[in-house]
Write a protein that holds these residues in place. Structure first.
Motif, short mmCIF file in Angstrom:
data_model
loop_
_atom_site.label_atom_id
_atom_site.label_comp_id
_atom_site.label_asym_id
_atom_site.label_seq_id
_atom_site.Cartn_x
_atom_site.Cartn_y
_atom_site.Cartn_z
N GLY A 1 62.22 20.30 56.93
CA GLY A 1 61.36 19.78 55.87
C GLY A 1 61.96 19.82 54.49
O GLY A 1 61.35 19.31 53.54
N ASN A 2 63.16 20.40 54.38
CA ASN A 2 63.81 20.47 53.07
C ASN A 2 65.04 19.57 52.99
O ASN A 2 65.79 19.63 52.01
CB ASN A 2 64.23 21.91 52.75
N GLN A 3 65.23 18.73 54.00
CA GLN A 3 66.40 17.87 54.00
C GLN A 3 66.14 16.60 53.17
O GLN A 3 65.10 15.96 53.31
CB GLN A 3 66.77 17.47 55.43
N GLY A 4 67.07 16.31 52.29
CA GLY A 4 67.01 15.05 51.54
C GLY A 4 65.86 14.94 50.56
O GLY A 4 65.41 13.82 50.27
N LEU A 5 65.38 16.06 50.05
CA LEU A 5 64.27 16.00 49.10
C LEU A 5 64.73 15.39 47.77
O LEU A 5 65.79 15.74 47.25
CB LEU A 5 63.72 17.41 48.83
N ASP A 6 63.90 14.51 47.23
CA ASP A 6 64.24 13.96 45.92
C ASP A 6 63.72 14.89 44.82
O ASP A 6 62.99 15.86 45.07
CB ASP A 6 63.67 12.54 45.75
N LYS A 7 64.11 14.62 43.59
CA LYS A 7 63.76 15.48 42.47
C LYS A 7 62.25 15.57 42.26
O LYS A 7 61.73 16.62 41.87
CB LYS A 7 64.44 14.99 41.19
N ALA A 8 61.56 14.50 42.54
CA ALA A 8 60.12 14.50 42.33
C ALA A 8 59.40 15.46 43.26
O ALA A 8 58.47 16.17 42.86
CB ALA A 8 59.57 13.08 42.51
N ARG A 9 59.82 15.51 44.52
CA ARG A 9 59.16 16.40 45.47
C ARG A 9 59.50 17.87 45.18
O ARG A 9 58.66 18.76 45.32
CB ARG A 9 59.52 16.02 46.90
N ILE A 10 60.73 18.12 44.75
CA ILE A 10 61.07 19.48 44.35
C ILE A 10 60.27 19.88 43.11
O ILE A 10 59.74 20.99 43.03
CB ILE A 10 62.58 19.59 44.09
N ALA A 11 60.15 18.97 42.16
CA ALA A 11 59.39 19.25 40.94
C ALA A 11 57.92 19.53 41.25
O ALA A 11 57.29 20.38 40.61
CB ALA A 11 59.51 18.08 39.97
N ALA A 12 57.38 18.84 42.24
CA ALA A 12 55.97 19.06 42.61
C ALA A 12 55.78 20.47 43.17
O ALA A 12 54.79 21.15 42.84
CB ALA A 12 55.53 18.02 43.63
N ARG A 13 56.70 20.92 44.00
CA ARG A 13 56.61 22.30 44.51
C ARG A 13 56.76 23.30 43.37
O ARG A 13 56.06 24.33 43.33
CB ARG A 13 57.68 22.55 45.57
N LYS A 14 57.67 23.03 42.46
CA LYS A 14 57.89 23.94 41.33
C LYS A 14 56.62 24.06 40.49
O LYS A 14 56.21 25.17 40.12
CB LYS A 14 59.05 23.44 40.48
N THR A 15 55.98 22.93 40.21
CA THR A 15 54.76 22.95 39.41
C THR A 15 53.63 23.69 40.12
O THR A 15 52.86 24.43 39.49
CB THR A 15 54.32 21.50 39.10
N ALA A 16 53.54 23.52 41.43
CA ALA A 16 52.43 24.09 42.19
C ALA A 16 52.59 25.59 42.44
O ALA A 16 51.59 26.33 42.44
CB ALA A 16 52.28 23.36 43.52
N TYR A 17 53.82 26.08 42.64
CA TYR A 17 53.99 27.45 43.13
C TYR A 17 54.92 28.31 42.27
O TYR A 17 54.61 29.46 41.99
CB TYR A 17 54.51 27.42 44.58
N TYR A 18 56.06 27.76 41.88
CA TYR A 18 57.06 28.53 41.14
C TYR A 18 56.59 28.82 39.71
O TYR A 18 56.62 29.97 39.25
CB TYR A 18 58.36 27.72 41.13
N ASP A 19 56.15 27.79 39.02
CA ASP A 19 55.75 27.97 37.63
C ASP A 19 54.57 28.92 37.47
O ASP A 19 54.60 29.79 36.58
CB ASP A 19 55.44 26.62 36.98
N PRO A 20 53.51 28.83 38.30
CA PRO A 20 52.41 29.79 38.15
C PRO A 20 52.82 31.24 38.38
O PRO A 20 52.32 32.15 37.69
CB PRO A 20 51.40 29.32 39.20
N PHE A 21 53.71 31.48 39.35
CA PHE A 21 54.19 32.85 39.58
C PHE A 21 54.86 33.39 38.34
O PHE A 21 54.52 34.50 37.86
CB PHE A 21 55.17 32.85 40.76
N HIS A 22 55.78 32.64 37.77
CA HIS A 22 56.51 33.14 36.61
C HIS A 22 55.65 33.14 35.35
O HIS A 22 55.82 34.02 34.49
CB HIS A 22 57.79 32.33 36.41
N ARG A 23 54.71 32.22 35.26
CA ARG A 23 53.80 32.23 34.10
C ARG A 23 52.92 33.48 34.13
O ARG A 23 52.72 34.14 33.10
CB ARG A 23 52.94 30.97 34.09
N THR A 24 52.42 33.83 35.29
CA THR A 24 51.59 35.04 35.41
C THR A 24 52.39 36.28 35.07
O THR A 24 51.93 37.16 34.34
CB THR A 24 51.02 35.16 36.84
N ALA A 25 53.61 36.37 35.61
CA ALA A 25 54.46 37.52 35.29
C ALA A 25 54.76 37.58 33.80
O ALA A 25 54.68 38.66 33.18
CB ALA A 25 55.75 37.43 36.09
N GLY A 26 55.10 36.44 33.22
CA GLY A 26 55.40 36.41 31.79
C GLY A 26 54.21 36.80 30.93
O GLY A 26 54.35 37.50 29.92
#
Length: 245
Positions: free
Chosen positions: A92-117
């Motif tokens: 499920g991670n093969q050939g992902l475009d920037k938009a799909r990676i950015a969507a995961r980052k917005t949904a999961y990565y950014d909230p984790f680091h925002r909460t920690a910060g």
């Protein structure tokens, strides 16, 4: 998860979960792969949550598997969304475009680091210097080579908290303790650097061997040990100061 409070300790568990959102179709993996260490740090979330409860300090747990997005990577790291993990291809991670990676980052990565910060900022606004703890676990062997350490403490430039905890574990137990083992904070330290070292806060990543986290009782024993040692560190002015290295 984020317990409220200003207890002088902030716990971050960036590989806490093996959850994969339904729309990602398990990333094309079977249940066995998603239960394996490639998907999460087995036992780490339990220890983090138990320390949080024992000490009444905040803990931030990543909500999805590291295979969905790895919160312990820089945002531009090519392994942020891994195509392969420990030799296992992630369909499920093969050939992902920037938009799909950015969507995961917005949904999961950014909230984790925002909460920690936000937690770091709240402590500092109250004049408190928190210790920042990264909670991880590691496999008993890597590439067929046994790992003798039962617990390890990782650090990059700031040795204060890691060295203090190594000394306390050696004083209180007969455990084999890793100093930047089985990994080195000089190689990979994203969450601790961002939320600890960049602010001059005392910080370390704790690594516990996964065969010693096999059930709730074992996790509770580790949590109790670490909570007691962290509590002792809270009385140490040589640790609880802002210092940039």
């Amino acid at each position: 998860m984020c317990a409220e409070g200003r207890g002088g300790v902030i716990i971050l568990c960036d590989h806490a979960s093996n959850a994969v959102p339904r729309g990602l179709n398990a990333l094309g993996l079977d249940d066995a792969a998603l239960q394996d260490h490639i998907a999460w740090d087995i036992g780490a979330a339990s220890v983090a949550a138990m320390i949080s409860e024992m000490m009444q300090v905040p803990a931030v747990l990543a909500p999805v598997s590291r295979l969905v997005i790895d919160c312990n990577r820089d945002a531009d790291d090519p392994t942020l969304v891994p195509a392969v993990s420990d030799g296992v291809v992630i369909p499920g991670n093969q050939g992902l475009d920037k938009a799909r990676i950015a969507a995961r980052k917005t949904a999961y990565y950014d909230p984790f680091h925002r909460t920690a910060g936000d937690l770091v900022a709240a402590h500092l606004a109250e004049g408190l210097v928190p210790m920042v703890i990264g909670m991880h676990s590691f496999t008993p062997a890597m590439n067929g080579t046994p790992r003798p350490w039962q617990i390890g403490f990782l650090w990059n430039r700031d040795p204060r908290l890691a060295q203090a905890l190594i000394g306390l574990v050696e004083r209180e137990t007969d455990l084999t303790v890793g100093n930047n083992q089985p990994y080195s904070g000089r190689d990979l330290y994203t969450s601790m650097q961002r939320h600890g070292a960049d602010h001059g806060l005392p910080q370390t990543t704790v690594e516990i061997r996964q065969d010693l986290l096999a059930d709730r009782r074992m996790c509770a024993e580790w949590a109790e040990l670490l909570a007691n040692l962290l509590d002792e560190c809270l009385s140490r002015p040589d640790i609880l100061s802002i210092r940039h290295y």
